[in-house]
Design an enzyme around this catalytic site. Structure first.
Site, PDB file in Angstrom:
ATOM      1  N   THR A  98       0.593  -0.964  -0.155  1.00 31.36           N
ATOM      2  CA  THR A  98       0.167   0.220  -0.026  1.00 31.36           C
ATOM      3  C   THR A  98       1.288   1.328  -0.501  1.00 31.36           C
ATOM      4  O   THR A  98       1.985   0.929   0.472  1.00 31.36           O
ATOM      5  CB  THR A  98      -1.240   0.239   1.325  1.00 31.36           C
ATOM      6  N   ASP A  99       0.169   2.210   0.059  1.00 30.99           N
ATOM      7  CA  ASP A  99       0.882   3.962  -0.277  1.00 30.99           C
ATOM      8  C   ASP A  99       0.885   3.894   0.711  1.00 30.99           C
ATOM      9  O   ASP A  99       2.348   5.125   1.393  1.00 30.99           O
ATOM     10  CB  ASP A  99       0.497   4.643  -1.143  1.00 30.99           C
ATOM     11  N   GLU A 100       0.343   3.455   1.833  1.00 34.31           N
ATOM     12  CA  GLU A 100       0.120   4.481   3.327  1.00 34.31           C
ATOM     13  C   GLU A 100       1.091   3.786   4.494  1.00 34.31           C
ATOM     14  O   GLU A 100       1.994   5.072   4.789  1.00 34.31           O
ATOM     15  CB  GLU A 100      -1.090   3.386   4.145  1.00 34.31           C
TER      16      GLU A 100
ATOM     17  N   LYS B 106       1.945  -3.407   7.078  1.00 37.31           N
ATOM     18  CA  LYS B 106       2.494  -3.772   5.536  1.00 37.31           C
ATOM     19  C   LYS B 106       3.995  -3.131   5.312  1.00 37.31           C
ATOM     20  O   LYS B 106       4.673  -4.083   4.839  1.00 37.31           O
ATOM     21  CB  LYS B 106       1.440  -2.999   5.456  1.00 37.31           C
TER      22      LYS B 106
ATOM     23  N   TYR C 146      -2.082  -0.033  10.908  1.00 34.94           N
ATOM     24  CA  TYR C 146      -2.373  -0.863   9.618  1.00 34.94           C
ATOM     25  C   TYR C 146      -1.146  -0.796   8.724  1.00 34.94           C
ATOM     26  O   TYR C 146      -0.076  -2.121   8.570  1.00 34.94           O
ATOM     27  CB  TYR C 146      -3.257  -0.920   8.863  1.00 34.94           C
TER      28      TYR C 146
END
Ligand code: NAD
Ligand code: DAU
Length: 361
Positions: free
Chosen positions: A135-137, A165, A161
């Site tokens: 993810t970009d997060e 990741k 989260y």
């Protein structure tokens, strides 16, 4: 070697879309390993339930005995790892499942794959791939005028989260660097489309609008996300699998930054025209500003130049075409939504929004 792939998390939102597309395109056999958490839904896979090219296996990526057995039995040439706990709000309420699956589960999966890959012939090892869907997060939050995330942006995850990741991304990187495992990593922006679980902004707003509930906007609603239609994410993953450079990371995004409040207003406009409210008012009347998410990231934006220039990928859908298709899918698949919302999800929604002073369940 066979053309079989092993997909993990293929009963969830993106994984199911990926499996459906892979089989529709006739690209080979899919072994689909999914734990069927609250987010895993076999109804997403109804269209392929009798397809002999699809083998569903109920299980955990962290179960090394099971994964090892599946690898030897089906001899896939690649794993695409979608399996994860994926909802930021849930990670704030209870981070443990995120550490369990996203960190430990990914670690055990890598260990199973490493042992299997090591005993393959030299030729088979070279064509094998472990594609990790991220993810970009992991890059953290951007200020309003900062350039979009490139693959070289420093990791700065802000939620349990995204931290979990990020940990899995680092493990994947280390398994390539240390053991030579042929890995690929994709970091994608916010997806939307069919089969999206209605705890996430877009499907939640569509569902709440149609059922006369409040449309909850966290804080100011001015936070920005970069939206990509789910089948465009799937085509990017296929492209990376096919021609991506081993050990590389590819950012995937739609060049489509929008403030949350504008996403919600767009949804209201589409619903106003496709399924007007009985009282003639706009669904926008149901918008309700609620307490902000803890540690809410202000802005994500993906610079997708690398995958575009090096692999020739670009999205097929604009936000206008993708969001129109999405609303239509939800209007035509109310039975799917009802089945999802009558389950454990109902209790989650009640608990979560009660804390924000809203009664949505
Ligand atoms: P999702 O929550 O809809 O689906 C996750 C799936 O993984 C479910 O089917 C669940 O049952 C399964 N799963 C969970 N734990 C498991 C375990 N231990 N073993 C086997 N299966 C397990 O998630 P999604 O939105 O489809 O996201 C898929 C992946 O893509 C995730 O890795 C997520 O981080 C990443 N991603 C999502 C987005 C997005 O906008 N949704 C964007 C970028 C990246
Ligand atoms: O950026 C990629 C990520 O996108 C993925 O890695 C995650 O798995 C996926 O869930 C998604 O995370 P977000 O937190 O961005 O998605 P969500 O739909 O939960 O929220 C989108 C934005 O809308 C976010 O700024 C929070 C806000 N929001 C969300 C909900 C559920 C609201 O304002 N109200 C809501 O009720």
């Amino acid at each position: 070697m066979s053309k079989t792939i092993l997909v993990t998390g293929g009963a969830g939102f993106i994984g199911a879309n990926f499996v459906l597309e892979w089989l529709r395109l006739g690209l080979g056999k899919v072994v689909n390993l999914d734990k069927l958490t609250y987010a895993g839904n076999l109804e997403n896979l109804l269209a392929v339930q009798h397809n002999p090219q699809h083998v569903f296996v109920h299980g955990d990526i962290g179960d090394q005995t099971l994964v090892t057995k599946l690898l030897h039995e089906h001899q896939p040439t690649a794993i695409i790892n979608f399996a994860a706990e994926s909802h930021v709000d849930r990670s704030i309420h209870g981070p443990e499942d995120f550490i369990q699956t996203n960190v430990l589960g990914s670690f055990h999966l890598l260990e199973s794959v490493r042992a299997y890959w090591n005993q393959l012939s030299q030729a088979d090892r070279q064509v094998w791939r472990f594609l990790h869907v991220s993810t970009d997060e992991v890059y953290g939050s951007l200020t309003a005028d900062a350039p979009a995330f490139t693959e070289n942006h420093a990791y700065a995850p802000n939620s349990p989260y995204s931290a979990s990741k990020a940990a899995s991304d680092h493990l994947v990187r280390a398994y390539h660097h240390t053991y030579g495992l042929p890995t690929l990593t994709t970091n994608c922006s916010n997806n939307y489309g069919p089969h999206h679980f209605p705890e996430k902004l877009i499907p939640l707003v569509i569902h709440n609008a149609l059922t006369g509930k409040a449309l909850p906007i966290y804080g100011t609603g001015l936070q920005i996300r970069d939206w990509l239609y789910v089948t465009d994410h799937c085509s990017a993953i296929r492209r990376v699998l096919e021609v991506g450079q081993v050990g590389e990371v590819y950012n995937v995004g739609g060049w489509n930054e929008m403030a949350n409040i504008n996403v919600v207003k767009t949804l209201c406009q589409i619903l106003d025209s496709k399924k007007p409210r009985a009282d003639g008012q706009s669904y926008a009347e149901q918008i309700s500003f609620v307490e902000d998410r803890l540690g809410h990231d202000q802005r994500y934006a993906i610079d997708a130049s690398k995958i575009h220039q090096q692999l020739g990928w670009k999205p097929a859908e604009s936000f206008e075409s993708g969001i129109e298709k999405t609303v239509t899918w939800y209007l035509e698949n109310q039975a799917w939504v009802n089945n999802v919302t009558s389950g454990e999800y109902r209790h989650w929604v009640a608990k979560h929004y009660a804390e924000r002073g809203e009664e949505l369940a």
